[in-house]
Write a protein that holds these residues in place. Sequence first.
Motif, PDB file in Angstrom:
ATOM      1  N   ASN A 376       0.815  -1.204   0.000  1.00  0.00           N
ATOM      2  CA  ASN A 376       0.000   0.000   0.000  1.00  0.00           C
ATOM      3  C   ASN A 376       0.856   1.264   0.000  1.00  0.00           C
ATOM      4  O   ASN A 376       0.520   2.261  -0.660  1.00  0.00           O
ATOM      5  CB  ASN A 376      -0.928  -0.029   1.225  1.00  0.00           C
ATOM      6  N   GLU A 377       1.985   1.208   0.679  1.00  0.00           N
ATOM      7  CA  GLU A 377       2.864   2.380   0.770  1.00  0.00           C
ATOM      8  C   GLU A 377       3.579   2.654  -0.551  1.00  0.00           C
ATOM      9  O   GLU A 377       3.661   3.813  -0.988  1.00  0.00           O
ATOM     10  CB  GLU A 377       3.872   2.181   1.905  1.00  0.00           C
ATOM     11  N   VAL A 378       4.082   1.613  -1.202  1.00  0.00           N
ATOM     12  CA  VAL A 378       4.785   1.847  -2.459  1.00  0.00           C
ATOM     13  C   VAL A 378       3.807   2.272  -3.557  1.00  0.00           C
ATOM     14  O   VAL A 378       4.143   3.086  -4.428  1.00  0.00           O
ATOM     15  CB  VAL A 378       5.625   0.624  -2.913  1.00  0.00           C
ATOM     16  N   GLU A 379       2.582   1.733  -3.514  1.00  0.00           N
ATOM     17  CA  GLU A 379       1.581   2.139  -4.510  1.00  0.00           C
ATOM     18  C   GLU A 379       1.160   3.590  -4.302  1.00  0.00           C
ATOM     19  O   GLU A 379       0.967   4.336  -5.264  1.00  0.00           O
ATOM     20  CB  GLU A 379       0.384   1.194  -4.452  1.00  0.00           C
ATOM     21  N   ASN A 380       1.007   3.999  -3.044  1.00  0.00           N
ATOM     22  CA  ASN A 380       0.683   5.399  -2.763  1.00  0.00           C
ATOM     23  C   ASN A 380       1.814   6.323  -3.209  1.00  0.00           C
ATOM     24  O   ASN A 380       1.569   7.418  -3.744  1.00  0.00           O
ATOM     25  CB  ASN A 380       0.420   5.601  -1.268  1.00  0.00           C
ATOM     26  N   ALA A 381       3.054   5.889  -2.986  1.00  0.00           N
ATOM     27  CA  ALA A 381       4.203   6.705  -3.381  1.00  0.00           C
ATOM     28  C   ALA A 381       4.247   6.890  -4.900  1.00  0.00           C
ATOM     29  O   ALA A 381       4.510   7.989  -5.398  1.00  0.00           O
ATOM     30  CB  ALA A 381       5.502   6.068  -2.886  1.00  0.00           C
ATOM     31  N   MET A 382       3.973   5.818  -5.619  1.00  0.00           N
ATOM     32  CA  MET A 382       3.949   5.925  -7.072  1.00  0.00           C
ATOM     33  C   MET A 382       2.825   6.837  -7.540  1.00  0.00           C
ATOM     34  O   MET A 382       3.003   7.661  -8.460  1.00  0.00           O
ATOM     35  CB  MET A 382       3.802   4.528  -7.691  1.00  0.00           C
ATOM     36  N   LYS A 383       1.674   6.710  -6.905  1.00  0.00           N
ATOM     37  CA  LYS A 383       0.530   7.558  -7.269  1.00  0.00           C
ATOM     38  C   LYS A 383       0.849   9.032  -7.038  1.00  0.00           C
ATOM     39  O   LYS A 383       0.566   9.884  -7.886  1.00  0.00           O
ATOM     40  CB  LYS A 383      -0.694   7.141  -6.450  1.00  0.00           C
ATOM     41  N   GLU A 384       1.441   9.341  -5.894  1.00  0.00           N
ATOM     42  CA  GLU A 384       1.766  10.728  -5.574  1.00  0.00           C
ATOM     43  C   GLU A 384       2.847  11.279  -6.502  1.00  0.00           C
ATOM     44  O   GLU A 384       2.780  12.431  -6.938  1.00  0.00           O
ATOM     45  CB  GLU A 384       2.218  10.836  -4.114  1.00  0.00           C
ATOM     46  N   ALA A 385       3.831  10.471  -6.831  1.00  0.00           N
ATOM     47  CA  ALA A 385       4.949  10.938  -7.664  1.00  0.00           C
ATOM     48  C   ALA A 385       4.528  11.191  -9.107  1.00  0.00           C
ATOM     49  O   ALA A 385       5.127  12.028  -9.789  1.00  0.00           O
ATOM     50  CB  ALA A 385       6.093   9.927  -7.620  1.00  0.00           C
ATOM     51  N   THR A 386       3.507  10.476  -9.581  1.00  0.00           N
ATOM     52  CA  THR A 386       3.069  10.645 -10.973  1.00  0.00           C
ATOM     53  C   THR A 386       1.902  11.629 -11.101  1.00  0.00           C
ATOM     54  O   THR A 386       1.580  12.048 -12.213  1.00  0.00           O
ATOM     55  CB  THR A 386       2.644   9.298 -11.581  1.00  0.00           C
ATOM     56  N   ALA A 387       1.280  11.990  -9.985  1.00  0.00           N
ATOM     57  CA  ALA A 387       0.113  12.875 -10.024  1.00  0.00           C
ATOM     58  C   ALA A 387       0.477  14.227 -10.646  1.00  0.00           C
ATOM     59  O   ALA A 387       1.498  14.827 -10.309  1.00  0.00           O
ATOM     60  CB  ALA A 387      -0.438  13.083  -8.619  1.00  0.00           C
ATOM     61  N   GLY A 388      -0.356  14.678 -11.569  1.00  0.00           N
ATOM     62  CA  GLY A 388      -0.128  15.976 -12.194  1.00  0.00           C
ATOM     63  C   GLY A 388       1.008  16.013 -13.184  1.00  0.00           C
ATOM     64  O   GLY A 388       1.414  17.090 -13.632  1.00  0.00           O
ATOM     65  N   THR A 389       1.548  14.866 -13.537  1.00  0.00           N
ATOM     66  CA  THR A 389       2.645  14.794 -14.517  1.00  0.00           C
ATOM     67  C   THR A 389       2.168  14.034 -15.749  1.00  0.00           C
ATOM     68  O   THR A 389       1.055  13.501 -15.779  1.00  0.00           O
ATOM     69  CB  THR A 389       3.869  14.066 -13.932  1.00  0.00           C
ATOM     70  N   LYS A 390       3.033  13.947 -16.750  1.00  0.00           N
ATOM     71  CA  LYS A 390       2.733  13.165 -17.946  1.00  0.00           C
ATOM     72  C   LYS A 390       3.359  11.773 -17.869  1.00  0.00           C
ATOM     73  O   LYS A 390       3.332  11.021 -18.844  1.00  0.00           O
ATOM     74  CB  LYS A 390       3.246  13.903 -19.184  1.00  0.00           C
ATOM     75  N   ILE A 391       3.903  11.452 -16.701  1.00  0.00           N
ATOM     76  CA  ILE A 391       4.545  10.149 -16.511  1.00  0.00           C
ATOM     77  C   ILE A 391       3.481   9.052 -16.501  1.00  0.00           C
ATOM     78  O   ILE A 391       2.465   9.168 -15.806  1.00  0.00           O
ATOM     79  CB  ILE A 391       5.344  10.111 -15.199  1.00  0.00           C
ATOM     80  N   VAL A 392       3.689   8.007 -17.271  1.00  0.00           N
ATOM     81  CA  VAL A 392       2.771   6.866 -17.306  1.00  0.00           C
ATOM     82  C   VAL A 392       3.567   5.594 -17.043  1.00  0.00           C
ATOM     83  O   VAL A 392       4.606   5.352 -17.672  1.00  0.00           O
ATOM     84  CB  VAL A 392       2.044   6.757 -18.659  1.00  0.00           C
ATOM     85  N   ILE A 393       3.064   4.793 -16.099  1.00  0.00           N
ATOM     86  CA  ILE A 393       3.744   3.565 -15.683  1.00  0.00           C
ATOM     87  C   ILE A 393       2.988   2.357 -16.226  1.00  0.00           C
ATOM     88  O   ILE A 393       1.774   2.264 -16.089  1.00  0.00           O
ATOM     89  CB  ILE A 393       3.796   3.472 -14.142  1.00  0.00           C
ATOM     90  N   ASN A 394       3.706   1.427 -16.843  1.00  0.00           N
ATOM     91  CA  ASN A 394       3.098   0.157 -17.245  1.00  0.00           C
ATOM     92  C   ASN A 394       3.080  -0.840 -16.097  1.00  0.00           C
ATOM     93  O   ASN A 394       2.086  -1.508 -15.857  1.00  0.00           O
ATOM     94  CB  ASN A 394       3.848  -0.455 -18.429  1.00  0.00           C
ATOM     95  N   GLU A 395       4.192  -0.949 -15.377  1.00  0.00           N
ATOM     96  CA  GLU A 395       4.310  -1.921 -14.295  1.00  0.00           C
ATOM     97  C   GLU A 395       5.532  -1.576 -13.462  1.00  0.00           C
ATOM     98  O   GLU A 395       6.458  -0.910 -13.946  1.00  0.00           O
ATOM     99  CB  GLU A 395       4.436  -3.333 -14.873  1.00  0.00           C
ATOM    100  N   PHE A 396       5.536  -2.016 -12.211  1.00  0.00           N
ATOM    101  CA  PHE A 396       6.732  -1.823 -11.398  1.00  0.00           C
ATOM    102  C   PHE A 396       6.756  -2.808 -10.232  1.00  0.00           C
ATOM    103  O   PHE A 396       5.726  -3.379  -9.842  1.00  0.00           O
ATOM    104  CB  PHE A 396       6.819  -0.381 -10.866  1.00  0.00           C
ATOM    105  N   THR A 397       7.938  -3.008  -9.682  1.00  0.00           N
ATOM    106  CA  THR A 397       8.106  -3.786  -8.462  1.00  0.00           C
ATOM    107  C   THR A 397       9.306  -3.207  -7.707  1.00  0.00           C
ATOM    108  O   THR A 397      10.129  -2.486  -8.287  1.00  0.00           O
ATOM    109  CB  THR A 397       8.306  -5.283  -8.768  1.00  0.00           C
ATOM    110  N   VAL A 398       9.402  -3.521  -6.420  1.00  0.00           N
ATOM    111  CA  VAL A 398      10.437  -2.933  -5.567  1.00  0.00           C
ATOM    112  C   VAL A 398      11.157  -4.049  -4.812  1.00  0.00           C
ATOM    113  O   VAL A 398      10.526  -5.016  -4.357  1.00  0.00           O
ATOM    114  CB  VAL A 398       9.826  -1.934  -4.556  1.00  0.00           C
ATOM    115  N   ALA A 399      12.475  -3.909  -4.681  1.00  0.00           N
ATOM    116  CA  ALA A 399      13.278  -4.909  -3.959  1.00  0.00           C
ATOM    117  C   ALA A 399      14.429  -4.214  -3.246  1.00  0.00           C
ATOM    118  O   ALA A 399      14.895  -3.157  -3.685  1.00  0.00           O
ATOM    119  CB  ALA A 399      13.819  -5.956  -4.927  1.00  0.00           C
ATOM    120  N   PRO A 400      14.922  -4.781  -2.156  1.00  0.00           N
ATOM    121  CA  PRO A 400      16.077  -4.193  -1.473  1.00  0.00           C
ATOM    122  C   PRO A 400      17.377  -4.554  -2.174  1.00  0.00           C
ATOM    123  O   PRO A 400      17.514  -5.661  -2.706  1.00  0.00           O
ATOM    124  CB  PRO A 400      16.012  -4.829  -0.081  1.00  0.00           C
ATOM    125  N   GLN A 401      18.291  -3.629  -2.214  1.00  0.00           N
ATOM    126  CA  GLN A 401      19.659  -3.922  -2.663  1.00  0.00           C
ATOM    127  C   GLN A 401      20.554  -3.802  -1.432  1.00  0.00           C
ATOM    128  O   GLN A 401      20.899  -2.713  -0.989  1.00  0.00           O
ATOM    129  CB  GLN A 401      20.084  -2.947  -3.752  1.00  0.00           C
TER     130      GLN A 401
END
Length: 494
Positions: A376-401
């Motif tokens: 829920n947190e990473v999805e909210n972060a993606m939503k907030e970061a793309t809001a009001g922009t022309k950025i469009v995401i097809n898919e994403f995932t997150v992992a620790p390095q």
Amino acid sequence: MSIKSIAAKIFARKIYNQTRVWSNKPVETQLKVFKILIEKAKATEFGKDHHFDTIKTITDFQKNVPIRDYEDLKSYIEKVKLGKENILWKGKPIYFAKTSGTTSGAKYIPLTRESMPSHINAARNAILHYINETGNADFVDGKMIFLQGSPILTEKHGINFGRLSGIVAHFVPKYLQKNRMPSWETNCIEDWESKVDAIVDETIKEDMSVISGIPSWVQMYFERLQQKSGGKKIGDIFKNFNLFIYGGVNYEPYRAKFENMIGRKVDSIELFPASEGFFAYQDSQKEKGMLLLLNSGIFYEFIKADEFFEENPKSHTVGEVEIDVNYVLIISTNAGLWRYNIGDTVKFTTLFPHRVIVSGRIKHYISAFGEHVIANEVENAMKEATAGTKIVINEFTVAPQINPSKGLPYHEWLIEFENEPENILSFAEAIDDSMRKQNIYYDDLITGNVLQKVVITKVSKNGFQEYMKSQGKLGGQNKLPRLSNNRDIADNLK
């Protein structure tokens, strides 16, 4: 207005009124379900092993029955698969829904005569609530497509085995049969890419009004439609398409891409189905969250996610939950699952009626450094970061390095862009800022120089589809984990 749409509105009002009765009495409704479950399972092997005949209260039940996952219940399920009766529930199930995701391979989830109607009625009632609230019923006269698994079943010991979505295909009401697509023959195609191409051929000239499926696979269907049509918007191909029904994953990361592909906004209905039960559906376009189905043969318990791995975590019933707390969902059902951990976490958005959002998976998180990051947190972060922009995401995932070649460890965001940001570093900063606001543990790690800020890795076009294909999980009900506590997915993608 057609006779069918008029009838739909009348039926919708009836279902809405029935729903109000039980949703306004959540504790009473759940207690009634609990008592029925215990009474009907007393004579089963599981009931005898756990002394159901002595259970008088929910506290008794919690003392007698430990929380289980599939592996813990597997010895009972194996007996049921062999055709033995009265093991987890009276008699034997009519279906086994085959799913993936356990350490020992496929899971086989029982579906009984008592539990099966809930799967069908919940999907129907979600649409009826939409009709009742919006007054929009014209779509019932158009064509409807449900992207799902093959309905071909196999039979062993008097029980049919198949994918849940394929099983459900056998229960499509007669009044929808003429409207439903694709054809039975196309639906039986096993190879997902071949199936999508066949669906495109069948539907491209039809009057599609409702489209339903997991967003990632509907996106693939839309892309093939556009290729076939010479780049037309989906809304131009299907001029009466105005309702999208989805489940399985959060729609928000896909919404901008979908609206661009469709060419306009369309209403949507979110569902929360699983092989283990149909738990909730979106009952209102105005309220956040999905209505938890308290009267459908499922008794719910909720354990706070940050306490779940303690020795004896407290289990809460529906009358004890709070808004905006992350809970692990525990179910007991009329299919014979007892105090069963389905792996999903939920948060309540409203009480009376009780509505939830799916916040993630208890096994899908990142806590390599104690940060406890959830989907829920990473999805909210993606939503907030793309809001009001022309950025469009097809898919994403997150992992620790954990062991980078240089510098501090970090969270790696692997993203397939449709429209890339002009400045990738600024975009990463926006994601990181949102994560820090949402998660104090993550913020502490950044502030304390334990982690460096988010690092973005671009994934090539169709990279995620190719990954899922390589894992034998292309299409159907398969979902890409939004985040992982290891690098299995990340390293495969790279």
